[in-house]
Every structure is written in C-alpha cells, then in structure tokens.
Design an enzyme around this catalytic site. Structure first.
Site, PDB file in Angstrom:
ATOM      1  N   CYS A 257       0.894  -1.077  -0.134  1.00  0.00           N
ATOM      2  CA  CYS A 257       0.109  -0.192  -0.049  1.00  0.00           C
ATOM      3  C   CYS A 257       0.815   1.352  -0.009  1.00  0.00           C
ATOM      4  CB  CYS A 257      -1.097   0.059   1.134  1.00  0.00           C
ATOM      5  SG  CYS A 257      -1.680  -1.623   1.431  1.00  0.00           S
TER       6      CYS A 257
ATOM      7  N   HIS B 179      -9.140   4.215  -1.106  1.00  0.00           N
ATOM      8  CA  HIS B 179      -7.851   3.645  -1.078  1.00  0.00           C
ATOM      9  C   HIS B 179      -7.386   2.680  -2.147  1.00  0.00           C
ATOM     10  CE1 HIS B 179      -3.958   2.307   0.664  1.00  0.00           C
ATOM     11  NE2 HIS B 179      -4.586   1.259   1.600  1.00  0.00           N
TER      12      HIS B 179
END
Ligand SMILES: [Zn+2]
Ligand SMILES: [Zn+2]
Lengths: 130, 385, 385, 130
Positions: C83, C333
């Site tokens: 991420c 996200h």
C-alpha cells in the site's frame, strides 16, 4: 448481470468499435484517451472492417488452463483496412491450410469457457471467407 | 552524477529448487553478494520481481526481503517490468548511487516459479502481455514469440536449423557455467525434433521455468577500493525504453524498437559504438529473441542475425560473443532475477574470472534485458574501472 | 543532488468506477497531471501499483501505461511496496530528477480493485502480509490492524468512541473534497454500530475498496517556471524504512518503527522538526493506524494519539491537521495510488487551492504512506519554493 | 506426493522447529539464513515450547475465501518462552472467553480446506490448556 469487466470491453469485443483520431486520422483498437501518433485527445468511433489479412500465425500446444479443451488451436494477427492489427484465434480451418497473407473474416464466438475472472468470455475470432 | 561501480556479486545454482522458498532464494543470493565485498551495511535495496503475487501469493517484496536479510529497517523497493524487472532494478540502483542519495545499494532479483503448476506459470507469465487483447484470446509467451518467428522466417528465409543453432550455441556455453540450470549439450537435430510448444517454436527453443535469485552491490566508484580488492566494474551506460504492450500494435513483427532505442541511449551515454563492446548478455527467452535482439543492438543488419549465429560470430571466440553464460536458455530464466544475473556474468567476464567461458580481453560489456514480447527493454554497459 | 519540484498534479473522482479499465484509470489521471503543466514531453515515468497481477491479471505495468499514455517508447518503471507503492514511486521519481538522469518525470499510482470479488480483494491485499506465517492461518488486513487496536486499547485505555472519532473527523474533511469516494458525514454512534469486520474493528473503521489513480509531474526546481505558473512545490525531505513483514515479529504491537524511522530520516534531510509541519496526510487505512502513526511521527506521545484526535488537535484548524483530504477513509484507498494522492493533497494545500478544507498558512507539508501492517513506510516533506 | 510448498514448511508447521543463533542466542520462527540481531549465519535447531501467552487477538468476520466455512473465527498472537511470537487461530474456546494474557497451548490441526495453492493445509492452532 454482466461483470463490469465484461461489460466494459463489449464495445470492442462485440461491436469491433475503434477510435479514429479527429486530428491525424490514426485508428486505435481498443479506444484510447490520447492519440499515440499526434497527442490529440478527441476521437470518432468507427467500426473495424470485417475482413483482414493474416500477417502471422502460430499453433499453440501448451495453453493456459482456460484454453486446455481447445488445444492445439491457431492464433493469428490480422491487419485491417483501417490500419489496426488484431490478435485472435483462427478457427474453422485446418492448421495446415492456414497461410500468411490470406484474407480472414471476423466472427463473434465464445472465446473462453471459464477464465480466471470466472466468467464465460465472448468475442471475435478469425474464420475463412465463405 | 557520481560514477558508480559494481563491487560484489552473488547468486546460486538455478533450477527447480523445491527445498528453497521465495525468501530463502533471495537471501541466499544477497548474502553471497555481500560476502563478495567488505561492505559494513546496506543503505538501500532494489529488488526485481515480476509477480510474487501470482507465483507465491507474496507482494510487499521489499519488506519481506529486508526482514529476512537481517537488515533491520533497511529501505527496500521492489521494481517490476515483467521479465526486465531485474534490469529495471539495476537502473534504479545505479541512479540511487549516482544521485548521492545512498552510498551502498544492493540490487537483487528473484522469482520462485515452481510453486505453481505449468498452467499456473503460463498464466502468470502471460500477465506481461495485454491481458484483454492478447491473453483473453489465448496468447501465451511462446505463442507471441512464435508469431515473431514465423514472420521473421518468412520475410528473411531463415530456417528451422538456424533457430536451433542459437539453442545449441547457448547450451555449449552453459556447459562451462556451474550455476546453469541445464548443463547439457544439444544438437540441431534434438532441437528440431523436440516437442512443439507454439509452432514454429519447440520446447528446446524456449528458456525453462526456473527458481533463482541474483544480487550485486553498488557503491560510488570513489569508494570501491574500500569494499573490494577485485577490479571495480563501472557502469558507463544505461538505457531503457518501452514499446506497445501488444505485439500486434508494433510497426513490424520482426523488429524490437524498445531494444534498439534502449541500446542507442546506453551507447550514447557511454560514448561507445556497438563495435566497442567485447561481450554481451542478451535476453534469449526464445531462440528467435536472441536473433532479433542481436540485430536491434546493431550487431548485424536486419535479417542477418540468424546467419551470424550459424557462422559462429556470436560464439565466445566470435566477433560479438553473446550469452557466454549460457543465456536464459541454458542458465535458466527466473524472470525477476534474469536482468541482475546478466550483469553478474558481465562482471565475471570483465574481472577475468569466467573460467572456460571467458571472452579474451573483455574490457567493455553489455547487458540487454527484455520485458514481455518486447514491450520494454533495459540495456547497461560496463567497463573495468 | 539537484532541487526537485512538483509542478503538476492530476487524479479523478475515486470510487467503484466500473466503466473505467485499469489502463484508462491511470491514463486519465496522468493526462490531468500533464494538463496541469506546460511540459512538452516526459523523460521517465514511475508507477506505483501493488498487484496488477491479482487484481486485473496485468503486470508489465510500465509498458502498458506508457503505451496508452501515447508516449511512444517512454521508459517506465513500476514500483511496489504494497500500500506504500505510490510513496515508493515518488521517492524513485525524486531521485531520478535529483540525480540529473532525467528532467521531467511523471510519478503515478493506480489500482483497479473492483474487477475481483470481495474475497478476491481480501486475498490480493493479504499478499502484503506474510503469506506463509500470517495469511496461511487466516490473517486478513483488518485482522492484523485489529490485533494492533486491541493491544493499544488494552495498554492505554483507549475506547471504542476514540477510534470512531478518527473516522468521523476524516469524513468531515472528505465532505469538502470533491474527489472523495464517500462524501458523507458520520457520527460516532454510526461507526460504533457498524458491521463487525475483525473485532474490535468495524466496517466504518476501515478504508474502502476503491478504483483510482493519481499522478504528478516532477522537474528540477530551476526549470519549474518553464512548466507552470503556479508556485512550485519543492521536495525537501524523503525517508523510507521497513520493518518485519509479520506483525508478530515486531518488538511491540502498538508501535510503528518503520513510520518513526522514515519520518526521522525525512525531517533530518529537510532540517525540520515535527512542530514545523503545518499539514500532514497519513495512512489511515484503519482508524487505529492514524492514531499510532500520529504518535510514531512524533506529534503526540505514545498512547496519547487517540485523545489528541478526540480533542480536535488533528482537525483542519488544529495544531497538527491530519488528512484534510478526508484520508484513505473518506477519499478511498486504491492502494497503489494512495501515496501519490497524498502528495497531491499537500500540493493543493501548499498552493493554497484546497478550498473549504484549506489549512491556514500551510507552508510545509508532510505525507506518510504505509505498506502492509507497518512493514514499510515512506515519508515526504514539501514546502512552497 | 506433497507439493513442494507444503513439504518445505513442514519443519515449522508440523514440528515447530525454530532457529537459535549460535552467537547471540536470538530465536527465529521460521528459520532464517542470517540472524536479524547480530548478523551471524549459524543456528541450532530448537523446538518452540508448547505453551504460550496470548498478547492480542481478534475475531475475523470477513475472511479470504478458503476460510469462509469457519467464519467467524478467532486469530491471536502468542509469545513463547524462547522469545518468538506466532500468529495462529484460537480454537476450542468461545470468543467471549478469550482474554489477553491467558496461556494457550499449540496443537496440530487442519488449517485450510483448500487454499489458492489448491492443497489442504495442516499446521498449528492455539487451544486452551486442558
Ligand atoms: Zn492523432
Ligand atoms: Zn545472533
């Protein structure tokens, strides 16, 4: 309901829609957001013509799992009048009869029985002229 | 930009390494590279890896490898450009040291390919092609190179025997490389009669499925003597280019423009001409690839690469020695590691420690690492500093 | 090293963008960034992407994106740190320009997450954790952060309401961000009563599954005026660190050492103290993450981050405004894009063009982008040049 | 035949083998090629003790597909005498009865019914002391 991924590609896979640059006339299949030749960002939607010329081909004996049942199968690249080239399976013809330079016609067929996406995939294949 | 040198290299014997995990493969090669030097610690690490996600269910490659390399909190970046991931990682490491951001950088590459079935590996590798407009229709990597091979053979009159000559030459070289996966001699007839994979390419035209890793250590050339007593190998040229991801979108199926452009960039940066290069490792994922690459690099005119190999011009003792290591074909092709291992072979050649496969008077070497069916290419040029 | 500036930014409204493909998502954001400048061409491109392989069956991300961006032969490198892939890509781009290797670099990030099922996304994201020693046993990402949340709550007496306050604050900010995926106000009670995902974390503690991309343009600060009339934003600090990939191998479940170390590096490089930072975007993949990150950055003592949020210290008008954009929680996200979008928000803040969410007198900004359960972290510090 | 991936992890998953650094004594589970604490590269093989202390836990309601049938299930981290910490499922106990700080024992169980690797996975789980 169609998965989003199938629906998104339908204009190209089902209707052979291509994008023609409004500025320089270059044609792209599938569509693009910017012209690779001149950088222009506006396009007209056109259809790829139904008949193309085979520029190379292969016969695949060791496919990915979703194509196991059809193996061996022929895969070729055809060039079309609009300048686009497309990769697809060559069917309804014996491998020994396929020749570079021959004209082939696009038809709508089932392409994958069950891909990694978990759906039946339909699209275009190349077949001999009738 | 600071001058950058390679001061240490490490890998392991490649193959189907069932007993070695993804993390152990990488750490073993990295420790071998560190042991080839006297570096006290690593400042940054770049890792080439094509698809940890599909081969072993493991992304976040930088974190796991820094952790298992025992380098607490070491910043580590994983880099991907399909089968050119290793070359792309080397480019990043070169720039990191050249910039002054870090002094000691470990560049590694790794791929663990045998934890999935053959089908699974075919799928994973095919993600380097256009998933929607090539793979969806059944394209595989051998299939794409087969399309190039047929076009090349029909245009230039290249023969089945000429393709096979590439495999034969690379296996001859691999016999002299103890780290090679396949140390066995081949004949033209064996290649010609091997199992068909994607007509006209047969299994012995193809590089194998391989587990393996490779690593090297970079530092500023000015500090190289601190870390190694061996001759430092200076990176003098670096080029990288892409082309359309789909083979059918290229201007020509028998050319590799990304290779040509990346080589032109690297030669320009190095201030060299192709004739100045003494030894080259190229991306022979398939026999046809080595032939077209040798033309794209400017070694031979278009259509003459096949004959040049047959005539011995690319043998260790030829004018343009190609793949003295055995190449991907004999050494193996763990995709993320390949680009790094190519640089390791050049280091061995320029250090003069390549043993029976040593190219005589090798002063300047080149690597060419390819992604996909030619959608990306990375070229590096090195010389003894 | 040369001074480096951000001269252009672009993204799109994020969400479940069924009609947009992986390639179109990226190209749209990249064209928006290019249009925010007057750059004639791009010299190199870095793309943050966590797992094109598992989400869309597409690796070789550099090649496909350079191709569809219409930049023939543009060298493009895909970068992954789970991420934190976007932050890692920004670091590479910064170094590329600082080194002098390239002048104009496009740094982008992209993730197309809704082409797979919820299960499929859970599996893909879990590849950022230790596949063999966490995921094999059933660990998911909410599960790993839940283990941190319980440890934190039990050690410091933090409450359910305090976790919820983070989500409430970020959704309040997101209401003022037209690109946010969820522009809706939340109450503490709504978060407290939302569906349980991994006890004690509920669905409204979690950032969503998102399709999206983000891109920005870097150039040498000395050339910034050529390419933009807006204030150039100079990158003055850059830090990156890893920690053990497995949460259980950390010294402490309630600390994030990679965050602390990466922030210390960036602050040192910038010559700043945490108190000098006017506006910060942090990686609030879960409510607990924002709390522990705010402590690791040095804004609040260990155990005091939860209360600081409740007391308004991290609101737009507080002492340490955190996630004025709405954060991952409200903005969405798309894992590979997040780190780049964080930098975009800081650019908007420092340019003074953040509208209703503008932090007053923002001169210096920071981004913190995390990989996995804290296995990697990348921090950047920027100021108006 | 066991797939290579299963066989490779057997010493850890079946026998709880850990590596103890011959120089500094740090213990690692699973094994490592280099000590994270001191950089030494030689280790003794030891076994992790059977009882550990639970330092945190969660109850997972939205698992990956191969754990769907068991959902919700508890997952915890236990710390062992040797200094190693291990993540595993907490079973044979109601979620409400799990408490941080409690002692749990390691047992050998089936962990996955059919993972992405396509095999049944066995390994350790945490259970209450008898
Ligand atoms: Zn045009
Ligand atoms: Zn030790």
């Amino acid at each position: 309901m169609f998965p989003a991924r199938v629906a998104r590609e339908m204009p190209h896979r089902y209707r052979l829609e291509a994008a023609k640059c409004k500025k320089c006339g270059a044609v792209f299949f599938p569509h693009r957001l910017i012209c690779r030749e001149c950088g222009h960002r506006e396009f007209d939607t056109i259809n790829v013509s139904a008949i193309g010329k085979l520029i190379s081909y292969t016969v695949i004996h060791t496919p990915a799992s979703q194509f196991k049942d059809e193996s061996p199968f022929a895969l070729g690249i055809c060039e079309f009048l609009e300048g686009v080239k497309i990769t697809a399976q060559v069917v309804d013809i014996a491998a020994a009869d396929i020749k570079t330079g021959m004209d082939l016609q696009i038809e709508f067929r089932r392409v994958q029985t069950d891909g990694h996406a978990g759906v039946i995939g339909y699209g275009y294949k190349f077949v001999p002229l009738i | 930009m600071r001058d950058v040198a390679i001061v240490g290299v490490g890998m392991q014997k490649w193959g189907e390494l069932w007993e070695k995990s993804f993390r152990d493969l990488f750490v073993e090669a990295a420790l071998n590279a560190i042991s080839d030097t006297k570096v006290p610690k690593i400042d940054h690490m770049y890792i080439g890896c094509m698809t940890g996600g599909l081969f072993v269910g493991q992304e976040h490659v930088g974190s796991i490898m820094a952790d298992y390399l025992g380098q607490k909190h070491l910043a580590a970046t994983r880099v991907e450009s399909a089968c050119a991931s290793g070359g792309a990682a080397l480019r990043c490491g070169f720039i990191e040291v050249a910039s002054g951001m870090s002094d000691i950088v470990l560049v590694g590459g790794v791929e663990k390919m045998t934890d999935v079935s053959g089908d699974g590996a075919t799928y994973a590798l095919a993600t380097a092609a256009d998933q929607e407009y090539e793979v969806f229709h059944g394209a595989t990597f051998p299939g794409l190179y087969a399309l190039m091979a047929r076009a090349y053979m029909e245009r230039y009159g290249a023969t089945r025997d000429q393709l096979s000559a590439v495999a034969v030459k690379n296996h001859d070289n691999g016999l002299n490389n103890p780290n090679a996966q396949y140390q066995m001699k081949l004949t033209v007839q064996q290649v010609n009669e091997s199992v068909m994979v994607a007509d006209p390419l047969r299994i012995l035209d193809c590089s194998p499925i391989t587990d393996g890793a490779a690593a090297l250590i970079l530092c500023p050339l000015s500090r190289a003597k601190e870390f190694s007593d061996k001759p430092p190998i200076k990176i003098i040229g670096c080029g990288m280019a892409t082309d359309s991801i789909a083979l059918h979108d290229r201007r020509d199926l028998t050319s590799l423009d990304a290779v040509r452009i990346s080589a032109e960039q690297a030669l320009k940066m190095a201030g060299k001409k192709i004739g100045d290069i003494n030894v080259t490792e190229v991306h022979d994922c398939f026999t046809i690839a080595e032939i077209i690459v040798s033309e794209a690099l400017g070694m031979f005119p278009a259509g003459k690469g096949a004959l040049a190999c047959v005539n011995g011009e690319t043998r260790v003792e030829g004018k343009f020695p190609i793949n003295a290591s055995g190449g991907l074909k004999s050494k193996g092709h763990p995709v993320g590691a390949t680009g790094v291992a190519q640089a390791i072979e050049i280091v061995h050649q320029l250090r003069g420690e390549a043993g029976k496969r040593q190219v005589k008077n090798a002063k300047i070497g080149m690597t060419q690492n390819m992604g996909g069916s030619g959608g990306s290419s990375v070229v590096h040029i090195m010389e003894v500093a």
